[in-house]
Design a protein around this motif. Structure first.
Motif, PDB file in Angstrom:
ATOM      1  N   PRO A 211     -45.921  30.014  40.507  1.00 25.03           N
ATOM      2  CA  PRO A 211     -47.023  29.141  40.081  1.00 25.03           C
ATOM      3  C   PRO A 211     -47.166  29.023  38.567  1.00 25.03           C
ATOM      4  CG  PRO A 211     -47.717  30.431  41.957  1.00 25.03           C
ATOM      5  CD  PRO A 211     -46.352  30.948  41.562  1.00 25.03           C
ATOM      6  N   LEU A 212     -46.905  30.109  37.849  1.00 24.20           N
ATOM      7  CA  LEU A 212     -46.998  30.045  36.392  1.00 24.20           C
ATOM      8  C   LEU A 212     -45.932  29.119  35.813  1.00 24.20           C
ATOM      9  CD1 LEU A 212     -47.713  33.772  35.406  1.00 24.20           C
ATOM     10  CD2 LEU A 212     -49.344  31.901  35.751  1.00 24.20           C
ATOM     11  N   MET A 213     -44.723  29.187  36.351  1.00 23.89           N
ATOM     12  CA  MET A 213     -43.669  28.295  35.868  1.00 23.89           C
ATOM     13  C   MET A 213     -43.969  26.844  36.220  1.00 23.89           C
ATOM     14  SD  MET A 213     -41.121  29.322  34.010  1.00 23.89           S
ATOM     15  CE  MET A 213     -40.032  27.944  34.316  1.00 23.89           C
ATOM     16  N   ARG A 214     -44.531  26.625  37.391  1.00 21.82           N
ATOM     17  CA  ARG A 214     -44.878  25.264  37.794  1.00 21.82           C
ATOM     18  C   ARG A 214     -45.945  24.689  36.866  1.00 21.82           C
ATOM     19  NH1 ARG A 214     -43.210  24.105  43.193  1.00 21.82           N
ATOM     20  NH2 ARG A 214     -44.963  22.684  43.469  1.00 21.82           N
ATOM     21  N   GLU A 215     -46.901  25.533  36.487  1.00 20.00           N
ATOM     22  CA  GLU A 215     -47.950  25.082  35.573  1.00 20.00           C
ATOM     23  C   GLU A 215     -47.372  24.743  34.200  1.00 20.00           C
ATOM     24  OE1 GLU A 215     -52.000  26.840  33.424  1.00 20.00           O
ATOM     25  OE2 GLU A 215     -51.215  27.831  35.226  1.00 20.00           O
ATOM     26  N   TRP A 216     -46.505  25.614  33.690  1.00 23.01           N
ATOM     27  CA  TRP A 216     -45.884  25.359  32.379  1.00 23.01           C
ATOM     28  C   TRP A 216     -45.044  24.086  32.424  1.00 23.01           C
ATOM     29  CZ3 TRP A 216     -45.914  27.657  27.523  1.00 23.01           C
ATOM     30  CH2 TRP A 216     -44.898  27.249  26.641  1.00 23.01           C
ATOM     31  N   THR A 217     -44.284  23.909  33.492  1.00 23.33           N
ATOM     32  CA  THR A 217     -43.408  22.745  33.617  1.00 23.33           C
ATOM     33  C   THR A 217     -44.208  21.454  33.642  1.00 23.33           C
ATOM     34  OG1 THR A 217     -41.759  24.066  34.793  1.00 23.33           O
ATOM     35  CG2 THR A 217     -41.613  21.673  35.027  1.00 23.33           C
ATOM     36  N   GLN A 218     -45.344  21.455  34.301  1.00 18.74           N
ATOM     37  CA  GLN A 218     -46.201  20.267  34.303  1.00 18.74           C
ATOM     38  C   GLN A 218     -46.612  19.896  32.889  1.00 18.74           C
ATOM     39  OE1 GLN A 218     -49.449  21.126  36.969  1.00 18.74           O
ATOM     40  NE2 GLN A 218     -48.219  20.782  38.811  1.00 18.74           N
ATOM     41  N   GLY A 219     -46.935  20.906  32.082  1.00 21.23           N
ATOM     42  CA  GLY A 219     -47.281  20.651  30.681  1.00 21.23           C
ATOM     43  C   GLY A 219     -46.101  20.121  29.899  1.00 21.23           C
ATOM     44  N   ALA A 220     -44.911  20.643  30.190  1.00 16.62           N
ATOM     45  CA  ALA A 220     -43.704  20.178  29.499  1.00 16.62           C
ATOM     46  C   ALA A 220     -43.414  18.722  29.825  1.00 16.62           C
ATOM     47  CB  ALA A 220     -42.522  21.053  29.887  1.00 16.62           C
TER      48      ALA A 220
END
Length: 234
Positions: A211-220
Motif C-alpha cells: 500500500p505504501l508503494m501504491r500511494e507513492w506511485t500515485q503521487g509520481a
C-alpha cells in the motif's frame, strides 16, 4: 545461515508528538526520496511532506541551507536533522523500535544492515544505466555491460534473503529497512524489463502491491512530465 523469524508488529503509532518534516524531491525520479519516505511511513512517523525542486535557484539555495550535501531526503524531527537515507533509517529504528525496521534476531539484524548498506553505497553503474522512472515501461532494454554485475549482485542478495528468511519480504513476513532500500530497484527492473527468476519476480510483485508503494506511485504519476536536471545523484 539459519532461518530467523520476526515477530508480527502491530501497526506502529507515532511514538513522538512532535511533528516532523521530510524534504523530498521528485516522486517519479528520486529513488532516495522514495526510500526516506517509505522508512518514515513504516516507522509510523507523522510528518509533513515538503517538496523541493532543486532546479529552481531559490529552492536550491534553501536546500543548500537545509543540507550541505544538497541531497534529499532530509528528515527534521524532535530537534534532530538527518539528511542521509541510511542515517534516517538507523535514526528511526533507534527512536521507534516497535516499528520493526530491523529484524529482532541478532544475525538477521546484522544481515539486514549489511545489505542495506551495500545498496546505500554501491551499484553506481545500475543507477546510471537504469534511472528510476515510474512512468516509463520498456518492453525490452539493453543493459550496458558495466551495469550487469550490479544487476546480478542484487539478484544474489535477494535470492539469499528470500531463501534464508522465507519471504515474501527480504527478511521474512514483514517489510524491514532492507525492503525500503531495495524498493526502487524493483521499479527499475520493471521499467527496463529486467528478466527475473520466479522468486525474485514474486518479491517485486510484493513490493508493487505494498500500500505504501501504491500511494507513492500515485503521487509520481500525478507529477508533470518534465524531468528536472540535477548535477547530483538523486
Amino acid at each position: 545461515m539459519a532461518k530467523a523469524g520476526k515477530a508480527k508488529v502491530v501497526a506502529a503509532k507515532p511514538e513522538s508528538a512532535t511533528k516532523a518534516t521530510l524534504t523530498i524531491s521528485s516522486k517519479n525520479y528520486s529513488s532516495w526520496s522514495l526510500r526516506g519516505w517509505l522508512l518514515c511511513r513504516m516507522a509510523g512517523l507523522e510528518f509533513e511532506e515538503k517538496r523541493v525542486d532543486i532546479d529552481d535557484p531559490e529552492q536550491r539555495q534553501e536546500l543548500l541551507l537545509l543540507s550541505p550535501s544538497v541531497l534529499v531526503p532530509r528528515l527534521t524531527h524532535d530537534g534532530v536533522t538527518v539528511w542521509d537515507t541510511l542515517a534516517i533509517a538507523e535514526y528511526l529504528a533507534e527512536t521507534m523500535p516497535r516499528a520493526g525496521l530491523l529484524p529482532a534476531e541478532r544475525v538477521a539484524r546484522a544481515h539486514c544492515r549489511a545489505v542495506s548498506g551495500e545498496m546505500h553505497s554501491g551499484f553506481h553503474n545500475l543507477r546510471s544505466a537504469l534511472p528510476m522512472n515510474l512512468k516509463a515501461r520498456h518492453k525490452s532494454f539493453k543493459i550496458f555491460s558495466g551495469a550487469r554485475p550490479d544487476v546480478e549482485r542484487i539478484k544474489a542478495i535477494w535470492s539469499e534473503c528470500l531463501a534464508t528468511y522465507g519471504g515474501p519480504w527480504l527478511f521474512g513476513a514483514w517489510p524491514t529497512m532492507a525492503d525500503a532500500m531495495y524498493a526502487p530497484v524493483s521499479t527499475r527492473f520493471r521499467t527496463y524489463a529486467v528478466d527475473l527468476e520466479a522468486p525474485l519476480a514474486a518479491f517485486c510483485e510484493t513490493v508493487f502491491a505494498w500500500p505504501l508503494m501504491r500511494e507513492w506511485t500515485q503521487g509520481a504519476l500525478a507529477e508533470p512530465e518534465e524531468i528536472v536536471e540535477l548535477d547530483v545523484e538523486f
